[in-house]
Design a protein around this motif. Structure first.
Motif, mmCIF file in Angstrom:
data_model
loop_
_atom_site.group_PDB
_atom_site.id
_atom_site.type_symbol
_atom_site.label_atom_id
_atom_site.label_comp_id
_atom_site.label_asym_id
_atom_site.label_seq_id
_atom_site.Cartn_x
_atom_site.Cartn_y
_atom_site.Cartn_z
ATOM 1 N N ALA A 20 0.832 -1.208 0.000
ATOM 2 C CA ALA A 20 0.000 0.000 0.000
ATOM 3 C C ALA A 20 0.866 1.256 0.000
ATOM 4 C CB ALA A 20 -0.931 -0.012 1.208
ATOM 5 N N ALA A 23 2.329 1.754 -3.493
ATOM 6 C CA ALA A 23 1.304 2.258 -4.408
ATOM 7 C C ALA A 23 1.031 3.732 -4.168
ATOM 8 C CB ALA A 23 0.023 1.447 -4.243
ATOM 9 N N ARG A 24 0.958 4.133 -2.904
ATOM 10 C CA ARG A 24 0.649 5.533 -2.579
ATOM 11 C C ARG A 24 1.760 6.468 -3.037
ATOM 12 N NH1 ARG A 24 0.269 9.996 -2.268
ATOM 13 N NH2 ARG A 24 -0.727 11.366 -0.715
ATOM 14 N N GLU A 27 1.581 6.790 -6.777
ATOM 15 C CA GLU A 27 0.471 7.667 -7.163
ATOM 16 C C GLU A 27 0.848 9.134 -7.013
ATOM 17 O OE1 GLU A 27 -2.673 6.358 -4.662
ATOM 18 O OE2 GLU A 27 -2.925 4.439 -5.719
ATOM 19 N N THR A 179 -4.151 -6.930 7.469
ATOM 20 C CA THR A 179 -3.074 -7.354 6.586
ATOM 21 C C THR A 179 -3.041 -8.881 6.507
ATOM 22 O OG1 THR A 179 -1.477 -7.464 8.397
ATOM 23 C CG2 THR A 179 -1.697 -5.345 7.237
ATOM 24 N N SER A 210 -6.864 0.152 8.030
ATOM 25 C CA SER A 210 -6.594 -0.307 6.661
ATOM 26 C C SER A 210 -5.156 0.019 6.276
ATOM 27 C CB SER A 210 -7.558 0.344 5.669
ATOM 28 O OG SER A 210 -7.205 1.696 5.437
ATOM 29 N N ALA A 212 -4.209 1.169 3.496
ATOM 30 C CA ALA A 212 -4.198 2.447 2.776
ATOM 31 C C ALA A 212 -4.108 3.623 3.734
ATOM 32 C CB ALA A 212 -5.444 2.566 1.911
ATOM 33 N N GLU A 213 -4.732 3.506 4.903
ATOM 34 C CA GLU A 213 -4.654 4.590 5.891
ATOM 35 C C GLU A 213 -3.231 4.759 6.411
ATOM 36 O OE1 GLU A 213 -9.156 4.479 7.793
ATOM 37 O OE2 GLU A 213 -7.683 2.974 8.439
ATOM 38 N N ALA A 215 -0.572 3.929 4.698
ATOM 39 C CA ALA A 215 0.185 4.444 3.555
ATOM 40 C C ALA A 215 0.031 5.952 3.420
ATOM 41 C CB ALA A 215 -0.264 3.741 2.277
ATOM 42 N N ASP A 216 -1.158 6.475 3.652
ATOM 43 C CA ASP A 216 -1.364 7.926 3.577
ATOM 44 C C ASP A 216 -0.555 8.649 4.647
ATOM 45 O OD1 ASP A 216 -3.024 8.121 1.356
ATOM 46 O OD2 ASP A 216 -4.847 7.818 2.517
#
Length: 248
Positions: A20, A23-24, A27, A179, A210, A212-213, A215-216
């Motif tokens: 993640a 990917a972030r 992006e 995960t 998550s 993604a959280e 990763a941000d």
């Protein structure tokens, strides 16, 4: 596109939080190299490099390969790590050495190899993955907590050492995240449904974090826009570290 033109290395990037994060950053415009013992599951957008953070020669070769490919290195995300269960008495000396070798010394190896290149970057940043286990006492996690507590302290020391070289160092402290590793723990529980419900309830917002959280949060700490943030630990845990809610 705050990472445009920058090159990032993410260790343990083949799955879970590492994937993640990779990917972030991509992006956001970064060229991403994913280092993993088994990079076969890596996103094809990233440079996949086989590396074992417990082996110094492997780490140095991987970092050299990244710099040879991209010509620079700006961001290092030390995410590779392993779990451990049990009380202080449940793991022998070999397991203690193994977990610390990967979770703590592994970060030192990767950073040590990357430092000469980070010193040349105008936007150098290191982000280490620590854990809620570093700041809250969790049952049956003595060894894992000790290793992640070391990561938290190491992050602050690294930040002090390298600030005047233009290198920012921070860490992210995830709560229990959804995960593959956590999924395997749940599958091995006598009652996986009840165990997942207990993990959800342990975090004040009532669910697993998550990937993604996380990763941000890493992207914020790694971003050139965060030039005044160093030596910090950012909790992504639904409030578990600091909140004390009354029972619902």
């Amino acid at each position: 596109m705050e990472f445009e033109g920058l090159v990032a290395v993410v260790t343990g990037g083949a799955s879970g939080i590492g994937a993640a994060i990779a990917a972030r950053l991509a992006e956001g415009g970064a060229s991403v190299a994913m280092l993993d013992r088994d990079p076969s599951g890596a996103d094809e957008r990233h440079l996949a490099v086989t590396a074992d953070v417990s082996d110094d020669a492997s780490v140095r070769a991987a970092i050299a390969a990244v710099v040879e490919r991209f010509g620079r290195l700006d961001i290092v995300v030390n995410n590779a790590g392993i779990g451990a269960q049990g009380t202080i008495a449940d793991n022998d000396d070999d397991e203690w050495h193994r977990v610390f070798d990967i979770n703590v010394i592994g970060m030192a190896r990767v950073t040590r190899a990357a430092l000469p290149h980070l010193r040349e970057s105008p936007a150098a940043a290191i982000v280490n993955t620590s854990s809620i286990a570093a700041t809250a006492g969790l049952p049956q996690r003595a060894l894992y907590s000790a290793s992640k507590g070391a990561v938290l302290s190491l992050t602050r020391a690294m930040a002090a050492d390298h600030l005047r070289e233009g290198i920012r160092v921070n860490c992210v402290n995830p709560g229990t995240a959804d995960t593959p590793w956590v999924a395997r723990l749940l599958d091995s529980a006598p009652d996986p449904v009840a165990e997942r419900a207990a993990l959800n309830a342990r975090q004040p917002h009532g669910r697993l974090v998550s990937a993604a959280e996380v990763a941000d949060a890493v992207a914020y700490l790694a971003s050139p826009r965060s030039g005044s943030t160093t030596g910090a630990s950012l909790a992504v845990d639904g409030g578990m570290q600091n909140l004390r809610l009354r029972p619902a």
